[in-house]
Design a protein around this motif. Structure first.
Motif, PDB file in Angstrom:
ATOM      1  N   ARG A   1     -11.456   2.169 -12.153  1.00  0.00           N
ATOM      2  CA  ARG A   1     -10.030   2.494 -12.200  1.00  0.00           C
ATOM      3  C   ARG A   1      -9.186   1.366 -11.626  1.00  0.00           C
ATOM      4  NH1 ARG A   1     -11.569   7.629 -10.006  1.00  0.00           N
ATOM      5  NH2 ARG A   1     -10.514   6.988  -8.117  1.00  0.00           N
ATOM      6  N   ALA A   2      -9.651   0.759 -10.554  1.00  0.00           N
ATOM      7  CA  ALA A   2      -8.914  -0.357  -9.943  1.00  0.00           C
ATOM      8  C   ALA A   2      -8.831  -1.543 -10.903  1.00  0.00           C
ATOM      9  CB  ALA A   2      -9.579  -0.782  -8.643  1.00  0.00           C
ATOM     10  N   LYS A   3      -9.904  -1.840 -11.584  1.00  0.00           N
ATOM     11  CA  LYS A   3      -9.896  -2.944 -12.551  1.00  0.00           C
ATOM     12  C   LYS A   3      -8.933  -2.659 -13.694  1.00  0.00           C
ATOM     13  CE  LYS A   3     -14.468  -4.887 -11.737  1.00  0.00           C
ATOM     14  NZ  LYS A   3     -15.780  -5.201 -12.308  1.00  0.00           N
ATOM     15  N   GLU A   4      -8.901  -1.425 -14.152  1.00  0.00           N
ATOM     16  CA  GLU A   4      -7.974  -1.046 -15.219  1.00  0.00           C
ATOM     17  C   GLU A   4      -6.526  -1.176 -14.739  1.00  0.00           C
ATOM     18  OE1 GLU A   4      -9.220   2.898 -16.218  1.00  0.00           O
ATOM     19  OE2 GLU A   4     -10.932   2.190 -17.398  1.00  0.00           O
ATOM     20  N   ARG A   5      -6.286  -0.766 -13.505  1.00  0.00           N
ATOM     21  CA  ARG A   5      -4.933  -0.857 -12.938  1.00  0.00           C
ATOM     22  C   ARG A   5      -4.511  -2.317 -12.787  1.00  0.00           C
ATOM     23  NH1 ARG A   5      -5.747   1.692  -8.359  1.00  0.00           N
ATOM     24  NH2 ARG A   5      -5.588  -0.084  -6.979  1.00  0.00           N
ATOM     25  N   PHE A   6      -5.399  -3.157 -12.273  1.00  0.00           N
ATOM     26  CA  PHE A   6      -5.083  -4.578 -12.096  1.00  0.00           C
ATOM     27  C   PHE A   6      -4.854  -5.275 -13.425  1.00  0.00           C
ATOM     28  CE2 PHE A   6      -7.432  -4.377  -7.865  1.00  0.00           C
ATOM     29  CZ  PHE A   6      -6.255  -4.270  -7.143  1.00  0.00           C
ATOM     30  N   ALA A   7      -5.509  -4.816 -14.465  1.00  0.00           N
ATOM     31  CA  ALA A   7      -5.330  -5.423 -15.784  1.00  0.00           C
ATOM     32  C   ALA A   7      -3.914  -5.203 -16.309  1.00  0.00           C
ATOM     33  CB  ALA A   7      -6.350  -4.856 -16.763  1.00  0.00           C
ATOM     34  N   LYS A   8      -3.238  -4.173 -15.816  1.00  0.00           N
ATOM     35  CA  LYS A   8      -1.866  -3.880 -16.249  1.00  0.00           C
ATOM     36  C   LYS A   8      -0.821  -4.686 -15.479  1.00  0.00           C
ATOM     37  CE  LYS A   8      -3.024   0.845 -17.578  1.00  0.00           C
ATOM     38  NZ  LYS A   8      -2.767   2.262 -17.334  1.00  0.00           N
ATOM     39  N   TYR A   9      -1.186  -5.313 -14.380  1.00  0.00           N
ATOM     40  CA  TYR A   9      -0.227  -6.031 -13.546  1.00  0.00           C
ATOM     41  C   TYR A   9       0.556  -7.112 -14.288  1.00  0.00           C
ATOM     42  CZ  TYR A   9      -1.317  -3.924  -9.001  1.00  0.00           C
ATOM     43  OH  TYR A   9      -1.426  -3.077  -7.948  1.00  0.00           O
ATOM     44  N   PRO A  10      -0.079  -7.944 -15.117  1.00  0.00           N
ATOM     45  CA  PRO A  10       0.708  -8.975 -15.810  1.00  0.00           C
ATOM     46  C   PRO A  10       1.817  -8.383 -16.677  1.00  0.00           C
ATOM     47  CG  PRO A  10      -1.621  -9.480 -15.965  1.00  0.00           C
ATOM     48  CD  PRO A  10      -1.507  -8.106 -15.358  1.00  0.00           C
ATOM     49  N   VAL A  11       1.556  -7.237 -17.292  1.00  0.00           N
ATOM     50  CA  VAL A  11       2.568  -6.599 -18.131  1.00  0.00           C
ATOM     51  C   VAL A  11       3.700  -6.055 -17.257  1.00  0.00           C
ATOM     52  CG1 VAL A  11       2.992  -4.761 -19.807  1.00  0.00           C
ATOM     53  CG2 VAL A  11       0.843  -6.034 -19.868  1.00  0.00           C
TER      54      VAL A  11
ATOM     55  N   ARG B   1      11.780  -5.222  -6.523  1.00  0.00           N
ATOM     56  CA  ARG B   1      10.855  -4.154  -6.129  1.00  0.00           C
ATOM     57  C   ARG B   1      11.102  -2.879  -6.937  1.00  0.00           C
ATOM     58  NH1 ARG B   1      10.932  -1.114  -0.393  1.00  0.00           N
ATOM     59  NH2 ARG B   1       9.176   0.237  -0.782  1.00  0.00           N
ATOM     60  N   SER B   2      12.368  -2.520  -7.094  1.00  0.00           N
ATOM     61  CA  SER B   2      12.701  -1.328  -7.873  1.00  0.00           C
ATOM     62  C   SER B   2      12.258  -1.472  -9.319  1.00  0.00           C
ATOM     63  CB  SER B   2      14.206  -1.066  -7.829  1.00  0.00           C
ATOM     64  OG  SER B   2      14.620  -0.756  -6.537  1.00  0.00           O
ATOM     65  N   CYS B   3      12.442  -2.651  -9.877  1.00  0.00           N
ATOM     66  CA  CYS B   3      12.012  -2.904 -11.246  1.00  0.00           C
ATOM     67  C   CYS B   3      10.497  -2.754 -11.369  1.00  0.00           C
ATOM     68  CB  CYS B   3      12.452  -4.298 -11.686  1.00  0.00           C
ATOM     69  SG  CYS B   3      11.970  -4.685 -13.382  1.00  0.00           S
ATOM     70  N   LEU B   4       9.761  -3.327 -10.438  1.00  0.00           N
ATOM     71  CA  LEU B   4       8.297  -3.229 -10.478  1.00  0.00           C
ATOM     72  C   LEU B   4       7.849  -1.770 -10.399  1.00  0.00           C
ATOM     73  CD1 LEU B   4       7.197  -6.164  -8.156  1.00  0.00           C
ATOM     74  CD2 LEU B   4       6.990  -6.047 -10.640  1.00  0.00           C
ATOM     75  N   GLN B   5       8.469  -1.022  -9.511  1.00  0.00           N
ATOM     76  CA  GLN B   5       8.089   0.380  -9.361  1.00  0.00           C
ATOM     77  C   GLN B   5       8.405   1.176 -10.622  1.00  0.00           C
ATOM     78  OE1 GLN B   5      10.262   1.243  -5.765  1.00  0.00           O
ATOM     79  NE2 GLN B   5       8.446   0.947  -4.480  1.00  0.00           N
ATOM     80  N   SER B   6       9.559   0.899 -11.214  1.00  0.00           N
ATOM     81  CA  SER B   6       9.953   1.589 -12.439  1.00  0.00           C
ATOM     82  C   SER B   6       9.027   1.225 -13.597  1.00  0.00           C
ATOM     83  CB  SER B   6      11.394   1.232 -12.778  1.00  0.00           C
ATOM     84  OG  SER B   6      11.777   1.793 -13.994  1.00  0.00           O
ATOM     85  N   ALA B   7       8.714  -0.050 -13.725  1.00  0.00           N
ATOM     86  CA  ALA B   7       7.823  -0.497 -14.794  1.00  0.00           C
ATOM     87  C   ALA B   7       6.430   0.109 -14.627  1.00  0.00           C
ATOM     88  CB  ALA B   7       7.740  -2.018 -14.820  1.00  0.00           C
TER      89      ALA B   7
ATOM     90  N   LYS C   1       5.723   2.910 -13.129  1.00  0.00           N
ATOM     91  CA  LYS C   1       5.834   4.342 -13.421  1.00  0.00           C
ATOM     92  C   LYS C   1       5.858   4.578 -14.935  1.00  0.00           C
ATOM     93  CE  LYS C   1       8.651   8.370 -12.359  1.00  0.00           C
ATOM     94  NZ  LYS C   1       9.847   8.857 -11.670  1.00  0.00           N
ATOM     95  N   ASP C   2       6.602   3.726 -15.660  1.00  0.00           N
ATOM     96  CA  ASP C   2       6.663   3.854 -17.117  1.00  0.00           C
ATOM     97  C   ASP C   2       5.292   3.651 -17.756  1.00  0.00           C
ATOM     98  OD1 ASP C   2       9.369   4.291 -16.910  1.00  0.00           O
ATOM     99  OD2 ASP C   2       9.942   2.267 -17.545  1.00  0.00           O
ATOM    100  N   MET C   3       4.474   2.806 -17.155  1.00  0.00           N
ATOM    101  CA  MET C   3       3.127   2.527 -17.686  1.00  0.00           C
ATOM    102  C   MET C   3       2.084   3.491 -17.130  1.00  0.00           C
ATOM    103  SD  MET C   3       3.044  -1.583 -17.807  1.00  0.00           S
ATOM    104  CE  MET C   3       1.441  -1.564 -18.609  1.00  0.00           C
ATOM    105  N   LYS C   4       2.547   4.439 -16.335  1.00  0.00           N
ATOM    106  CA  LYS C   4       1.660   5.441 -15.716  1.00  0.00           C
ATOM    107  C   LYS C   4       0.561   4.797 -14.879  1.00  0.00           C
ATOM    108  CE  LYS C   4       2.500   8.996 -19.174  1.00  0.00           C
ATOM    109  NZ  LYS C   4       3.649   8.475 -19.814  1.00  0.00           N
ATOM    110  N   THR C   5       0.989   3.833 -14.059  1.00  0.00           N
ATOM    111  CA  THR C   5       0.073   3.193 -13.128  1.00  0.00           C
ATOM    112  C   THR C   5       0.787   3.080 -11.792  1.00  0.00           C
ATOM    113  OG1 THR C   5      -1.433   1.329 -12.844  1.00  0.00           O
ATOM    114  CG2 THR C   5       0.749   0.817 -13.717  1.00  0.00           C
ATOM    115  N   ARG C   6       0.105   2.529 -10.836  1.00  0.00           N
ATOM    116  CA  ARG C   6       0.717   2.302  -9.519  1.00  0.00           C
ATOM    117  C   ARG C   6       0.455   0.869  -9.109  1.00  0.00           C
ATOM    118  NH1 ARG C   6      -3.225   3.300  -5.169  1.00  0.00           N
ATOM    119  NH2 ARG C   6      -5.152   3.862  -6.187  1.00  0.00           N
ATOM    120  N   LEU C   7       1.247   0.424  -8.167  1.00  0.00           N
ATOM    121  CA  LEU C   7       1.081  -0.953  -7.687  1.00  0.00           C
ATOM    122  C   LEU C   7       0.150  -0.989  -6.511  1.00  0.00           C
ATOM    123  CD1 LEU C   7       4.757  -2.135  -7.913  1.00  0.00           C
ATOM    124  CD2 LEU C   7       2.912  -2.652  -9.468  1.00  0.00           C
TER     125      LEU C   7
END
Length: 66
Positions: A6-16, A52-58, A60-66
């Motif tokens: 799950r962590a690897k999947e979450r980290f893979a979304k970070y660039p987006v 920070r707000s943008c990152l959190q919103s993005a 949330k939209d991708m259904k992941t967490r930072l």
């Protein structure tokens, strides 16, 4: 090992997530660079908060967490 997967999947979304906030990241970086030699705490707080707000919103939209 499910947690690692799950962590690897979450980290893979970070660039987006970061790409969606490139404008806010750029504004924050510009603020820091302008004050490069004399930057102090909270000098760029407004820009950082917007980034920070943008990152959190993005995230949330991708259904992941930072």
């Amino acid at each position: 090992m499910e947690a690692v997967k799950r962590a690897k999947e979450r980290f893979a979304k970070y660039p987006v997530v970061f790409a969606k906030c490139s404008k806010q990241a750029s504004l924050y970086a510009q603020c820091v660079l302008i004050k490069e030699d004399s930057v102090k705490k909270d000098d760029c707080a407004k820009e950082f908060q917007e980034f920070r707000s943008c990152l959190q919103s993005a995230a949330k939209d991708m259904k992941t967490r930072l």
